[in-house]
Scaffold this active site. Structure first.
Site, PDB file in Angstrom:
ATOM      1  N   PRO A 194       1.011  -0.902  -0.244  1.00 24.54           N
ATOM      2  CG  PRO A 194       0.278  -0.817   2.014  1.00 24.54           C
ATOM      3  CD  PRO A 194       0.949  -1.901   1.597  1.00 24.54           C
ATOM      4  CB  CYS A 226       0.989   5.202   8.258  1.00 20.25           C
ATOM      5  SG  CYS A 226       1.407   6.670   7.433  1.00 20.25           S
ATOM      6  CG  HIS A 253       8.037  -1.182   6.924  1.00 13.69           C
ATOM      7  ND1 HIS A 253       7.614   0.356   6.243  1.00 13.69           N
ATOM      8  CD2 HIS A 253       9.790  -1.278   6.632  1.00 13.69           C
ATOM      9  CE1 HIS A 253       8.812   0.753   5.673  1.00 13.69           C
ATOM     10  NE2 HIS A 253       9.987   0.094   6.048  1.00 13.69           N
ATOM     11  CG  ASN A 269       7.120  -3.244   3.232  1.00 18.11           C
ATOM     12  OD1 ASN A 269       6.771  -2.090   3.988  1.00 18.11           O
ATOM     13  ND2 ASN A 269       7.299  -3.387   2.146  1.00 18.11           N
ATOM     14  CB  ALA A 278       7.112  -0.340  -0.416  1.00 16.73           C
ATOM     15  NE  ARG A 279      11.626   3.044  -0.044  1.00 17.14           N
ATOM     16  CZ  ARG A 279      12.570   3.645  -0.255  1.00 17.14           C
ATOM     17  NH1 ARG A 279      13.859   4.042  -0.595  1.00 17.14           N
ATOM     18  NH2 ARG A 279      13.662   1.648   0.488  1.00 17.14           N
TER      19      ARG A 279
END
Length: 490
Positions: free
Chosen positions: A17, A115, A182, A213, A241-242
């Site tokens: 996400p 987050c 993460h 992650n 992700a990136r």
């Protein structure tokens, strides 16, 4: 309620996400290149609860539309068995309400617990939840018991390995299907090394799938590195992700596609699904990176519409062809709806093709005011307005009842207020009564205002009226007809 979990989280390559990145075009592109599961960007529960679910027959999508007509979440059949809806929430009941709203259109539900951004943590969401395990347990348990789709959550690691493992064990007991980790603490950023050892300790401590992650900076430079990161963390799956944001063909087993091809494929999805040009532009800029100062990069930076973005990538013809197809489809659907309206039309309603243009009236004077004044003078009950919104194009139509007769304009308007004014005009013209236009000469309502009449004139959005009758009716059709169309970009 038992969890029906057709979505497997073992041995999967997953699009993470990402705010502003994980919209429909990127999710579909990642699936095309080989991603098994795609997560949408984090969407806040309160915002989602304001949305209505609308089936968009032109785009063949399901849209969740905010009161201001902005599409907050858009999905389609292609991803229905692969997309996980991630929400930001700090309240179990709100989370459950959102989950039930989207459940039939997604493959799973995820709660963001990692987050570190202030917009998330200041509302006790995201990484703020890591310090409140009771709330974590409440939210996840409520979701697992309340919906049929699998539930997951995504966390960051705590200051100590022991505390992290203990938290994950408690999370596991809620019955979730998987947990994404993460491998950084909430204060750490991408340039900090990912803590593979902590993810590995978690993987070895629990039986549910652990999704690793955070490896884009240190590990994942190409497809083969995904397996390397998975082995280093002993995780069941890997979430990217990136590295995927920079080039979503990182999921491609055969290796990267040329960036130009990737960007053109992305643009095709953006046009096909009417993605807002600012979001399209942002995602393309993340792909171009160091090439932003090239001629093409400067053209992209200057683009102010989807059409201009397409032209910057020599895809102007594709844009024209695609939008023409959608306009034709939209017109066909509108004609079908109009035909259905005509067939079900009340024959007793008096109709005229009129619109209200406030430029034709003195300031603060409207047809509705004149009609209300006429009804009072003739000792009739106050006008009653019944307004509906057509889901296909979100236009409005109003029927006004005066002295047991009904009146409406045959033209649909862009707002409820305009539709009501148009209905008032039809009524006044049918009755042969002045409607207050500038061309009619002396205006007795203006004179009454100058004399300081007891009933004040209230200036609202379109020069609104004398004190509104409390019995006005407004009926808004939402997703019952399963149709909705956003305007195509020009």
């Amino acid at each position: 309620m038992t969890v029906n979990a057709p979505l497997c989280f073992r041995g999967k390559k997953i699009l993470a996400p990402m705010v502003r990145v994980g919209t429909l075009p990127m999710r579909l592109l990642a699936l095309d290149y080989g991603a098994d599961i795609v997560y949408c960007e984090e969407l806040i529960d309160i915002k989602m609860l304001q949305c209505k679910r609308v089936v968009n027959e032109v785009l063949e999508t399901v849209d969740f539309v905010a009161p201001n007509d902005r599409v907050v979440f858009r999905t389609c059949e292609r991803e229905r068995e692969h997309v996980v809806f991630q929400m930001g929430s700090a309240d179990a009941e709100r989370a459950l309400a959102v989950a039930k709203l989207v459940e039939s259109d997604v493959a799973g539900i995820d709660i963001n617990m990692g987050c570190p951004k202030e917009y998330s943590t200041k509302a006790s969401m995201g990484a703020a939840l890591l310090s409140d395990p009771d709330k974590i347990e409440s939210i996840l348990t409520t979701l697992v018991k309340g919906i049929c789709k699998p539930v997951t959550c995504k966390i960051r690691i705590l200051p100590s390995v022991e505390d992290t493992v203990n938290l994950v064990k408690r999370i596991e007991k809620t019955g979730i299907a998987a947990i994404a980790v993460h491998g950084r603490k909430k204060e750490e950023r991408p340039q900090h090394p990912v803590h593979c050892d902590v993810i590995k300790a978690i993987s070895e401590a629990v039986s549910i799938p652990v999704i690793a992650n955070g490896g884009s900076h240190d590990f994942i430079k190409e497809y083969a590195d995904i397996e390397t990161f998975q082995k280093a963390t002993a995780a069941s799956s890997v979430m990217i992700a990136r590295a995927a944001m920079w080039n979503p063909s990182v999921f491609r087993k055969e290796g990267f596609c040329p960036l130009k091809d990737v960007m053109q494929d992305y643009i095709k999805y953006a046009v096909r699904y009417d993605n807002h040009y600012t979001n399209t532009k942002y995602c393309l800029c993340q792909m171009l990176r160091e090439q932003l100062e090239t001629t093409q990069g400067k053209k992209l930076h200057a683009a102010q519409s989807t059409q201009e973005i397409c032209e910057a990538f020599e895809m102007g013809d594709f844009y024209e062809e695609t939008t023409a197809i959608f306009e034709a489809k939209k017109t066909s659907l509108e004609t079908k709806v109009q035909d259905e309206d005509d067939q079900t039309e009340d024959p007793d309603v008096i109709k005229m093709a009129v619109r209200f243009d406030k430029r034709e009236y003195p300031p603060q004077i409207t047809p509705k005011m004149y009609l209300l004044e006429w009804c009072r003078k003739e000792k009739h009950p106050q006008p009653v307005y019944e307004t509906v919104q057509r889901p296909l194009d979100r236009l409005f139509c109003s029927v006004v009842t005066v002295a047991e007769r009904k009146y409406r304009s045959s033209l649909w308007d862009k707002s409820k207020k305009l539709a009501e004014q148009a209905a008032a005009i039809v009524c006044l013209r049918a009755l042969g009564v002045p409607e207050g236009k500038l061309c009619e000469g002396e205006n007795h309502l203006i004179n009454k205002r100058k004399r300081g009449d007891q009933e004040p004139l209230i200036n609202r959005d379109h020069g609104e009226e004398l004190a509104e009758p409390s019995h006005k009716k407004a009926n808004f059709i939402e997703d019952t007809s399963d149709m909705n169309v956003p305007k195509m970009p020009r």
